[in-house]
Design a protein around this motif. Structure first.
Motif, PDB file in Angstrom:
ATOM      1  N   SER A   4      55.613  74.541  52.341  1.00 41.37           N
ATOM      2  CA  SER A   4      55.594  73.490  51.317  1.00 41.37           C
ATOM      3  C   SER A   4      56.740  73.704  50.340  1.00 41.37           C
ATOM      4  O   SER A   4      57.225  74.825  50.154  1.00 41.37           O
ATOM      5  CB  SER A   4      54.253  73.485  50.577  1.00 41.37           C
ATOM      6  OG  SER A   4      54.049  74.742  49.973  1.00 41.37           O
ATOM      7  N   CYS A   5      57.168  72.604  49.715  1.00 37.18           N
ATOM      8  CA  CYS A   5      58.267  72.681  48.755  1.00 37.18           C
ATOM      9  C   CYS A   5      57.819  73.474  47.527  1.00 37.18           C
ATOM     10  O   CYS A   5      56.766  73.184  46.948  1.00 37.18           O
ATOM     11  CB  CYS A   5      58.691  71.271  48.340  1.00 37.18           C
ATOM     12  SG  CYS A   5      59.833  71.256  46.944  1.00 37.18           S
ATOM     13  N   PRO A   6      58.538  74.505  47.130  1.00 37.68           N
ATOM     14  CA  PRO A   6      58.109  75.315  45.985  1.00 37.68           C
ATOM     15  C   PRO A   6      58.127  74.526  44.664  1.00 37.68           C
ATOM     16  O   PRO A   6      57.493  74.937  43.689  1.00 37.68           O
ATOM     17  CB  PRO A   6      59.127  76.468  45.951  1.00 37.68           C
ATOM     18  CG  PRO A   6      60.311  75.999  46.706  1.00 37.68           C
ATOM     19  CD  PRO A   6      59.835  74.969  47.691  1.00 37.68           C
ATOM     20  N   THR A   7      58.829  73.388  44.616  1.00 36.74           N
ATOM     21  CA  THR A   7      58.911  72.620  43.368  1.00 36.74           C
ATOM     22  C   THR A   7      57.825  71.560  43.262  1.00 36.74           C
ATOM     23  O   THR A   7      57.136  71.450  42.248  1.00 36.74           O
ATOM     24  CB  THR A   7      60.298  71.953  43.240  1.00 36.74           C
ATOM     25  OG1 THR A   7      61.301  72.946  43.465  1.00 36.74           O
ATOM     26  CG2 THR A   7      60.505  71.339  41.867  1.00 36.74           C
ATOM     27  N   CYS A   8      57.660  70.736  44.363  1.00 35.66           N
ATOM     28  CA  CYS A   8      56.710  69.621  44.259  1.00 35.66           C
ATOM     29  C   CYS A   8      55.540  69.716  45.227  1.00 35.66           C
ATOM     30  O   CYS A   8      54.744  68.782  45.329  1.00 35.66           O
ATOM     31  CB  CYS A   8      57.452  68.285  44.425  1.00 35.66           C
ATOM     32  SG  CYS A   8      58.040  68.023  46.113  1.00 35.66           S
ATOM     33  N   ASP A   9      55.438  70.810  45.967  1.00 30.12           N
ATOM     34  CA  ASP A   9      54.346  71.030  46.922  1.00 30.12           C
ATOM     35  C   ASP A   9      54.346  70.080  48.110  1.00 30.12           C
ATOM     36  O   ASP A   9      53.365  70.023  48.859  1.00 30.12           O
ATOM     37  CB  ASP A   9      52.965  70.976  46.231  1.00 30.12           C
ATOM     38  CG  ASP A   9      52.735  72.232  45.396  1.00 30.12           C
ATOM     39  OD1 ASP A   9      53.333  73.279  45.758  1.00 30.12           O
ATOM     40  OD2 ASP A   9      52.000  72.164  44.400  1.00 30.12           O
ATOM     41  N   GLN A  38      65.262  71.384  53.151  1.00 28.62           N
ATOM     42  CA  GLN A  38      65.595  70.493  52.049  1.00 28.62           C
ATOM     43  C   GLN A  38      64.401  69.563  51.872  1.00 28.62           C
ATOM     44  O   GLN A  38      63.886  69.008  52.850  1.00 28.62           O
ATOM     45  CB  GLN A  38      66.835  69.679  52.394  1.00 28.62           C
ATOM     46  CG  GLN A  38      67.411  68.938  51.196  1.00 28.62           C
ATOM     47  CD  GLN A  38      68.671  68.186  51.582  1.00 28.62           C
ATOM     48  OE1 GLN A  38      68.706  67.520  52.618  1.00 28.62           O
ATOM     49  NE2 GLN A  38      69.686  68.270  50.736  1.00 28.62           N
ATOM     50  N   CYS A  39      63.945  69.438  50.646  1.00 26.43           N
ATOM     51  CA  CYS A  39      62.811  68.551  50.363  1.00 26.43           C
ATOM     52  C   CYS A  39      63.367  67.149  50.081  1.00 26.43           C
ATOM     53  O   CYS A  39      64.155  66.969  49.142  1.00 26.43           O
ATOM     54  CB  CYS A  39      62.027  69.092  49.167  1.00 26.43           C
ATOM     55  SG  CYS A  39      60.723  67.983  48.626  1.00 26.43           S
ATOM     56  N   ILE A  40      62.964  66.189  50.912  1.00 23.63           N
ATOM     57  CA  ILE A  40      63.476  64.818  50.747  1.00 23.63           C
ATOM     58  C   ILE A  40      62.919  64.198  49.459  1.00 23.63           C
ATOM     59  O   ILE A  40      63.552  63.410  48.789  1.00 23.63           O
ATOM     60  CB  ILE A  40      63.078  63.931  51.962  1.00 23.63           C
ATOM     61  CG1 ILE A  40      63.484  64.613  53.283  1.00 23.63           C
ATOM     62  CG2 ILE A  40      63.700  62.545  51.866  1.00 23.63           C
ATOM     63  CD1 ILE A  40      64.967  64.777  53.517  1.00 23.63           C
ATOM     64  N   ALA A  41      61.704  64.626  49.116  1.00 29.32           N
ATOM     65  CA  ALA A  41      61.051  64.043  47.938  1.00 29.32           C
ATOM     66  C   ALA A  41      61.766  64.387  46.631  1.00 29.32           C
ATOM     67  O   ALA A  41      62.041  63.516  45.814  1.00 29.32           O
ATOM     68  CB  ALA A  41      59.590  64.505  47.880  1.00 29.32           C
ATOM     69  N   CYS A  42      62.076  65.694  46.447  1.00 25.90           N
ATOM     70  CA  CYS A  42      62.646  66.062  45.153  1.00 25.90           C
ATOM     71  C   CYS A  42      64.060  66.637  45.240  1.00 25.90           C
ATOM     72  O   CYS A  42      64.685  66.925  44.221  1.00 25.90           O
ATOM     73  CB  CYS A  42      61.738  67.051  44.425  1.00 25.90           C
ATOM     74  SG  CYS A  42      61.766  68.698  45.133  1.00 25.90           S
ATOM     75  N   GLY A  43      64.564  66.859  46.446  1.00 20.04           N
ATOM     76  CA  GLY A  43      65.930  67.347  46.594  1.00 20.04           C
ATOM     77  C   GLY A  43      66.077  68.862  46.577  1.00 20.04           C
ATOM     78  O   GLY A  43      67.161  69.397  46.791  1.00 20.04           O
ATOM     79  N   GLU A  44      64.989  69.587  46.350  1.00 21.88           N
ATOM     80  CA  GLU A  44      65.037  71.045  46.309  1.00 21.88           C
ATOM     81  C   GLU A  44      65.432  71.626  47.687  1.00 21.88           C
ATOM     82  O   GLU A  44      65.002  71.130  48.726  1.00 21.88           O
ATOM     83  CB  GLU A  44      63.643  71.570  45.890  1.00 21.88           C
ATOM     84  CG  GLU A  44      63.455  73.062  45.939  1.00 21.88           C
ATOM     85  CD  GLU A  44      64.086  73.776  44.738  1.00 21.88           C
ATOM     86  OE1 GLU A  44      64.621  73.100  43.840  1.00 21.88           O
ATOM     87  OE2 GLU A  44      64.045  75.020  44.711  1.00 21.88           O
ATOM     88  N   GLU A  45      66.247  72.642  47.670  1.00 20.97           N
ATOM     89  CA  GLU A  45      66.576  73.365  48.909  1.00 20.97           C
ATOM     90  C   GLU A  45      65.983  74.764  48.815  1.00 20.97           C
ATOM     91  O   GLU A  45      66.090  75.419  47.790  1.00 20.97           O
ATOM     92  CB  GLU A  45      68.099  73.459  49.074  1.00 20.97           C
ATOM     93  CG  GLU A  45      68.743  72.125  49.419  1.00 20.97           C
ATOM     94  CD  GLU A  45      70.262  72.213  49.525  1.00 20.97           C
ATOM     95  OE1 GLU A  45      70.858  71.221  49.948  1.00 20.97           O
ATOM     96  OE2 GLU A  45      70.833  73.265  49.185  1.00 20.97           O
TER      97      GLU A  45
HETATM   98 ZN   LIG Z   1      60.096  68.969  46.623  1.00 21.09          ZN
END
Ligand SMILES: [Zn+2]
Length: 339
Positions: A4-9, A38-45
């Motif tokens: 899961s994305c560490p920023t937005c889950d 790369q998280c498409i939702a928030c852009g976090e890598e």
């Molecule tokens: Zn994210």
């Protein structure tokens, strides 16, 4: 493992990206492949948190490979093989215990330390170092290390055996070898066959092999083992046999025993000689029916003969009388064999 994305889950809108990255290791630029999400939702890598994915770990491995330095697991494996603690190995090498521990967990070792470590990978050097550093290891530990060395001696004997075979048996298939290349398996198994049970003296074994090979040549125009036989004082003997037999003793195929021979009239005290006893069951499947028959015939023919008696027989062979001492006996003489 659920990623899961560490920023937005976010768990579904993740894209894996493969690219390369240049990392500077000790002034050397090392390029490594990196995989990250790369998280498409928030852009976090972000990297998948596994050590083998760490670009620095990868770069260090590559650097060690490029500069021929040991990898951490090679150091660990060596230490564990001899059951040495980090502290003990560090003390033997004169390194700090913490230094060695850091190398094993991924820090790149100094080149001089790597040289030291490589030197002790050689069992002889390790043994020398242990002897030269009294007090570092307990006697019990030293004994354990010696045992590990003994157990891993096998490959070294194989190397020695290959060397001996190359040097004493790398000759053409001609009339000196019975028109056959040296056949290591048949030579070994013929020895095991003759030395099974109570064993055979070295002198007698030499003659049994000679008679078997020459008799086979007489009947089939080639030898069984491809061995060359030299004229030595006690009769014909496989060329270079002493070294070959000692290798078989070392690797445990045969056992050497000292035997007392009774004295003759002129030599009251007698003399001692060596006897070989097979420690492995011979593999007779590798021999042809003709070879097997001849091996059995020779064994039976000389059953109960002493080394002196069979030597006496072999001294009457034309191949022996007509060849000068130290020279190879030609199989051309096989036609005169008196078996
Ligand atoms: Zn994210």
């Amino acid at each position: 493992m659920k990623i899961s994305c560490p920023t937005c889950d976010e768990t579904k809108m993740l894209k894996m990206i493969k690219s390369t990255k240049e990392i500077s290791v000790r002034n050397d630029k090392i390029t490594v492949e990196v995989e990250y999400y790369q998280c498409i939702a928030c852009g976090e890598e972000f990297l998948v948190p596994q050590p083998e994915n760490d670009p620095f770990v990868k770069a260090y491995r590559k650097y060690r490979q490029k500069h021929m330095l040991l990898q951490p697991e090679e150091i660990k494996a060596f230490r564990r093989k001899y059951k040495l603690t980090q502290g003990e190995l560090a003390d033997l090498l004169g390194l700090g215990g913490a230094t060695l521990s850091r190398y094993e967990t991924g820090k790149i070792q100094d080149e001089s330390h790597d040289t030291l470590l490589r030197l002790v990978l050689n069992p002889e050097n390790l043994q020398g170092l242990i002897t030269a550093s009294p007090g570092i290891l307990s006697e019990e530990k030293k004994l354990k290390i010696l045992n590990v060395m003994k157990e891993s001696e096998e490959p070294r004997i194989d190397m020695l055996e290959r060397f001996v075979i190359r040097n004493f048996s790398d000759y053409p298939a001609d009339e000196l070898s019975g028109f056959k290349r040296f056949d290591r398996d048949k030579f070994l198994n013929a020895i095991l066959y003759f030395c099974s049970g109570d064993g055979e003296s070295k002198t007698k074994l030499n003659k049994l092999l000679f008679y078997a090979d020459f008799q086979h040549f007489k009947e089939y125009t080639n030898s069984i083992t491809g061995a060359q036989y030299a004229r030595v004082p006690f009769g014909p003997a496989p060329n270079g046999y002493d070294l070959y037999y000692s290798i078989l003793v070392q690797r445990g195929s045969i056992r050497a025993e000292e035997v007392e021979y009774p004295g003759f009239a002129s030599h009251k005290t007698g003399f001692t000689g060596e006897k070989y006893v097979a420690r492995e069951v011979p593999d007779l499947n590798i021999f042809s029916p003709g070879e097997l028959r001849i091996l059995a015939t020779v064994k039976e023919r000389f059953k109960g003969f002493s080394a002196k008696e069979i030597s006496g027989c072999s001294h009457l062979e034309k191949g022996y009388t007509e060849t000068s001492t130290g020279k190879i006996i030609s199989y051309a003489y096989a036609k005169y064999l008196k078996l």
